[in-house]
Design a protein around this motif. Structure first.
Motif, short mmCIF file in Angstrom:
data_model
loop_
_atom_site.label_atom_id
_atom_site.label_comp_id
_atom_site.label_asym_id
_atom_site.label_seq_id
_atom_site.Cartn_x
_atom_site.Cartn_y
_atom_site.Cartn_z
N GLN A 1 5.30 -1.07 -11.36
CA GLN A 1 6.14 -0.74 -12.50
C GLN A 1 6.03 0.72 -12.92
OE1 GLN A 1 4.91 -3.76 -15.40
NE2 GLN A 1 6.97 -4.63 -15.30
N ILE A 2 4.99 1.38 -12.48
CA ILE A 2 4.80 2.78 -12.84
C ILE A 2 5.84 3.63 -12.12
CG2 ILE A 2 3.22 4.74 -12.64
CD1 ILE A 2 0.92 2.82 -13.03
N GLU A 3 6.36 4.61 -12.83
CA GLU A 3 7.42 5.46 -12.29
C GLU A 3 7.04 6.05 -10.94
OE1 GLU A 3 10.15 9.32 -13.64
OE2 GLU A 3 8.52 8.60 -14.94
N SER A 4 7.96 5.95 -10.00
CA SER A 4 7.84 6.46 -8.63
C SER A 4 6.91 5.64 -7.75
CB SER A 4 7.39 7.93 -8.61
OG SER A 4 5.99 8.06 -8.77
N LYS A 5 6.39 4.50 -8.25
CA LYS A 5 5.45 3.69 -7.47
C LYS A 5 6.07 2.40 -6.95
CE LYS A 5 1.99 6.52 -7.96
NZ LYS A 5 1.49 7.31 -6.80
N ASN A 6 7.40 2.29 -6.98
CA ASN A 6 8.03 1.04 -6.58
C ASN A 6 8.63 1.08 -5.18
OD1 ASN A 6 10.21 2.73 -7.12
ND2 ASN A 6 11.46 1.08 -8.01
N GLN A 7 8.29 2.10 -4.41
CA GLN A 7 8.80 2.21 -3.04
C GLN A 7 7.66 2.05 -2.04
OE1 GLN A 7 11.13 5.77 -2.57
NE2 GLN A 7 12.75 5.00 -3.91
N VAL A 8 8.01 1.54 -0.87
CA VAL A 8 6.99 1.16 0.11
C VAL A 8 6.16 2.36 0.59
CG1 VAL A 8 8.50 1.33 2.14
CG2 VAL A 8 6.56 -0.27 2.15
N ASP A 9 6.78 3.53 0.72
CA ASP A 9 6.02 4.69 1.19
C ASP A 9 4.89 5.04 0.23
OD1 ASP A 9 7.81 4.72 3.23
OD2 ASP A 9 8.65 6.70 2.80
N GLN A 10 5.21 5.04 -1.09
CA GLN A 10 4.16 5.34 -2.07
C GLN A 10 3.07 4.27 -2.06
OE1 GLN A 10 7.44 5.34 -2.98
NE2 GLN A 10 7.93 7.29 -3.96
N PHE A 11 3.47 3.02 -1.90
CA PHE A 11 2.50 1.94 -1.89
C PHE A 11 1.51 2.10 -0.74
CE2 PHE A 11 1.39 -2.15 0.11
CZ PHE A 11 0.52 -2.64 -0.85
N LEU A 12 2.04 2.23 0.48
CA LEU A 12 1.15 2.31 1.64
C LEU A 12 0.26 3.54 1.58
CD1 LEU A 12 3.62 1.15 4.44
CD2 LEU A 12 1.62 -0.09 3.59
N THR A 13 0.82 4.67 1.16
CA THR A 13 0.03 5.90 1.08
C THR A 13 -1.07 5.77 0.03
OG1 THR A 13 1.93 7.25 1.77
CG2 THR A 13 0.13 8.37 0.64
N THR A 14 -0.71 5.27 -1.16
CA THR A 14 -1.68 5.17 -2.25
C THR A 14 -2.76 4.15 -1.93
OG1 THR A 14 0.04 5.76 -3.85
CG2 THR A 14 -1.96 4.72 -4.71
N LEU A 15 -2.36 2.97 -1.47
CA LEU A 15 -3.35 1.92 -1.21
C LEU A 15 -4.28 2.32 -0.06
CD1 LEU A 15 -4.54 -0.83 -1.76
CD2 LEU A 15 -2.80 -1.83 -0.26
N CYS A 16 -3.72 2.82 1.02
CA CYS A 16 -4.57 3.21 2.16
C CYS A 16 -5.51 4.35 1.77
CB CYS A 16 -3.71 3.59 3.36
SG CYS A 16 -2.85 2.19 4.12
N ASN A 17 -5.05 5.28 0.95
CA ASN A 17 -5.93 6.35 0.48
C ASN A 17 -7.09 5.78 -0.34
OD1 ASN A 17 -5.46 9.05 1.30
ND2 ASN A 17 -3.52 9.05 0.19
N GLN A 18 -6.79 4.79 -1.21
CA GLN A 18 -7.86 4.18 -1.98
C GLN A 18 -8.90 3.53 -1.06
OE1 GLN A 18 -7.11 2.08 -5.78
NE2 GLN A 18 -4.95 2.28 -5.28
N LEU A 19 -8.42 2.86 -0.04
CA LEU A 19 -9.34 2.16 0.86
C LEU A 19 -10.22 3.12 1.64
CD1 LEU A 19 -7.00 -0.70 2.18
CD2 LEU A 19 -8.81 -0.87 0.45
N ILE A 20 -9.65 4.21 2.17
CA ILE A 20 -10.47 5.13 2.96
C ILE A 20 -11.39 5.96 2.06
CG2 ILE A 20 -8.77 5.21 4.82
CD1 ILE A 20 -8.10 8.05 3.99
N ASN A 21 -11.01 6.11 0.78
CA ASN A 21 -11.90 6.80 -0.16
C ASN A 21 -13.06 5.92 -0.60
OD1 ASN A 21 -10.52 9.23 -0.21
ND2 ASN A 21 -9.22 8.63 -1.94
#
Length: 223
Positions: free
Chosen positions: A83-103
């Motif tokens: 629901q957060i602005e600019s976070k409802n598209q698949v590219d942002q999801f995969l990039t953000t989630l994968c970054n969290q996991l590798i961090n």
């Protein structure tokens, strides 16, 4: 990957990007009740060795607050809010989630591959690597709020929402929330244990918790 997953660190105390941390704080503020929902989540986690648990409810029924409260009290849960602005598209999801996991886990990656958003291949790889190293009493839980807010136009027609994996390794779970969908628009094809928990099926508990919330807020106003 030889070392065991460690306690989450990095971006902030829980490892979430700042905008997600703010959403967790705001949505879980003054939270009361909903023990019957948390009991159902915990029962699913104990019963199944992996899977998808989906919390379904009408707008304003408290789905986001429940998810935020669960994350706030379980700091090892990875969180994403569509629901957060600019976070409802698949590219942002995969990039953000994968970054969290590798961090947050010692996976041997310092950056994401260029084709990280080409489907769920890299996310599935990370989940498998983490799952393989978890102890029997450990779990990786990914919480995603507001699946109904996803922009389906940002991904291949007919694919899983956010390219969520069809299969999950042992000890890996997704905790989802969404508004009611028509069955033909459900958007998830999975072959792993799953449970859909509909808040509307518990009117008595919902009324009791709403009264608790009102009483609690009246007390706060009276202080």
């Amino acid at each position: 990957m030889n070392s065991k997953p460690r306690t989450r660190i990095a971006i902030n105390p829980r490892g979430h990007p700042p905008e997600f941390e703010q959403a967790i704080r705001e949505k879980s503020a003054n939270f009361v009740g909903r023990e019957f929902v948390f009991a159902a989540i915990n029962e699913f986690l104990e019963r199944e060795n992996r899977g998808y648990f989906t919390l379904v409810g009408a707008p304003g029924s408290g789905k986001s607050a429940i998810l935020a409260k669960y994350v706030a009290e379980n700091p090892d849960v990875v969180y994403y809010n569509a629901q957060i602005e600019s976070k409802n598209q698949v590219d942002q999801f995969l990039t953000t989630l994968c970054n969290q996991l590798i961090n947050d886990y010692p996976l041997g990656y310092t950056s994401l591959p260029d084709n990280v958003t080409d489907g769920s291949w890299f996310l599935s790889l990370l989940l498998q690597k983490i799952g393989d190293e978890l102890e029997p009493n450990q779990r990786l839980i990914v919480a995603i709020d507001a699946l109904d807010a996803i922009d389906r136009r940002s991904q291949t027609p007919g694919s899983n929402l956010f390219y969520l994996p069809r299969y999950l390794p042992h000890r890996v779970y997704f905790l989802l929330s969404r508004r009611p969908f028509l069955r033909e628009k459900y958007g998830l094809l999975i072959e792993t244990p799953s449970q859909i928990f509909e808040l509307d099926a518990f009117p008595k508990q919902n009324r009791e918790d709403m009264q608790k919330y009102i009483d609690n807020n009246l007390k706060l106003l009276g202080q």
